[in-house]
Design an enzyme around this catalytic site. Sequence first.
Site: not given
Ligand SMILES: Cc1ncc(COP(=O)(O)O)c(N)n1
Length: 548
Positions: A200, A259, A261-264
Site C-alpha cells: 500500500k 484514516t 482503520g484504513t488498513g483493517c
Molecule cells: C484493534 C486494532 N487493530 C488495528 C489497529 C490499526 O489501525 P490504525 O493503524 O488505523 O490505528 C488498531 N488501532 N486497533
Amino acid sequence: MTAEHVPHIPHKTLTIAGSDSGGGAGIQADIKTFTSLQSFGTSVLTSITSQNTLKVDGIHPIPASFVSQQLEAVLSDIGTDAIKTGMLCNAEIISAITATLQKFYPGSRPVPNLVVDPVMIASSGAALLDSSAIATLINDLLPLCFILTPNVPEAEYILANAKLESPVFASASGKVESLEQMKLAAQDLARLGPSIVLLKGGHLPFYKASGKALPHELFDSVDDMSVDMEELELVDLVYDARSKVFVELRKEFLRTSSTHGTGCTLSAAIAAELSHGLEAHEAITKATNYIQSAIRDGLTVGQGKGCLNHFHHVVHRSIEKPTKYNPRPLTNYLLKACEKDWKDYTQHAFVQGIADGTLPKESFIHYMKQDYLFLQTYARAHGLGAFKARTMEESKAFAEIVVHIADESKLHIDYCAKWGITYEEIVNTPESMANVAYTRYVLDIGMTGGLLELGLAIAPCLIGYGEIGSRLYNDPKTVRGDANPYWDWIKNYHDSNYQEAVDRGIANLERQCNTQQPSEHRLEQMEEIFRAATRLEVSFWDMALNCL
Ligand SMILES: Cc1ncc(COP(=O)(O)O)c(N)n1
C-alpha cells in the site's frame, strides 16, 4: 415453506483481529466492512484494546488457547469463504492460529482466500504486535497467506527481519523510497509465502509530474495546507508471484485525517470480495475503490483521527436541512442515489470525445442544432417556474434565468456559425425524438407538479453541464486550445458565469426542498424525476453519437 421463504445462504468472511473500543479499526471496522459489502461476518478476537481516536491506552491479549477455541468454534460449524487477520498481538497467538488453520486446511498453502494485514503499530503510535513475534509471523503465518497487505513501514520491518537469501530489495537505510523499490520489496515479500502482495502506497505519495516521492519531512505536513495535494498521487502496488505481474493502482491522495482503520478496512474489504467468489485482482481493485470513497466520506468522531465511513455507499433516505458544512444535502442525496445514471451521463462517450477532440464533427453539429431547440423549451420551462412561483423574488429569479438562456442561445448561434451552421438551418431542423422526449418530460413534470418537481427535472442539465465543464477544464488529459475543436465549448461551461448559474440553481432547489421536508415516499418520487431527466440526458448524447 414457500419458495420465498427459503433462507438465503450468505457468503461468509472471518476476521481474526483485536477489538478497538473506539469502533474505527480492528474487529469493529472489519464487521462493518463485511456487512456493508454483504458478506456474513464472524470474528475471532486476539485481544481487547482500550482505545479511542487519540490513543491506545491498554491491551489485553486473549489467551492463545482461547483464540484457537474461537477459531475451532467458527470453522467447525459455520465455515468461511475468506479469512482476514489483523492485530495478532504476540507469537503464541500466531502459533495457535496457524496450527488451527492447518488442522482445518491440511497441506493448503496458501489457506484459501487468507488475507494477512501485518498490523504492527497503530496510527496513534502504540505497538500492536510484540517485537518478538515478527519471526513467528514470517515463518508460520506468511507461508499460509494468499494476499499480504503491508503498508510501506510494515514492508520495511518484515524485510529487515526476514532472512532471505539474496534479496532483490536493497537499500542502505532499509527504507522503501521509490516505485522501483516498492516493486523489489514486493518481490521479496512474495518469497516469504504470499501468492500476492499488495504493497500500500499511502505512506509514500508521489508527485504526479515527476514520479518522485514526497520527502518524508513533508509527509507530516500533508494535513496542513503547505503541500499542494493536487500534485500528489499514491500508488498501491499489486505483485502477483504466480504470474510475476505488477499492477499499479493509482489513486488521488486525499487531504484528510479520517484514516483510522484504513488498513483493517482494506484487508476486510478484500476478504469480503473474495468471499463472493471474485478473482484476487478484481477483489483488490474493488476494495481499494471502496476504501477511497470511505476515506473521502470520512466521519468526524472523537477528537483525534477521524474514522472511515464504511457505509458511504448506503443511501440514507432522509434529507437534513442545509448547513454551513453541507449546503446542498438534497443535491448530494440525489447524486448519490442516482450515481450510476449520473456517471453514464457525465462520463458518456460523447463527453470523452469532446475532451480529447475526437468527437466526429457531424455528431457535434447534430448535437448543437438539437441543443438550440432544447434551450427554447428549457427557457419555457423556466417561464413556467416564474408563473408557478409564490413570491416576486422567486418569479424574478426564474425570469432572470430565461434571459440568461436567451443570451446563451445567442452565443449558440454565433458558435454554430463558426461550424458553418446558419440560423435558418437551426430553426428549420426537426426536433429529434430524444429531444422531444426530454423537453416534453420536463414541461409535463413542471405543469403537473410543483416548483420542486420542476426544479428536479431541470437540475440534471444545469448541474451536469457545470460538472462536465469544470472536470474537463481541470483534467490534464483534456486536449486544450487550438488542438481541440471543442475547447470553446468546454470553456463556456467552465466559465464562472455558468458555474454561478449552477450554484443559483442548486440553492433554489435546496430552498424548495427545505420548505417541505420530504417523507420517504416523496423522496422516492423526487429521486425518480431526477433519474428520469438524467437518463434523458444520456439519450440526448446517444442521439448525437448515433446520427452518423
Ligand atoms: C484493534 C486494532 N487493530 C488495528 C489497529 C490499526 O489501525 P490504525 O493503524 O488505523 O490505528 C488498531 N488501532 N486497533
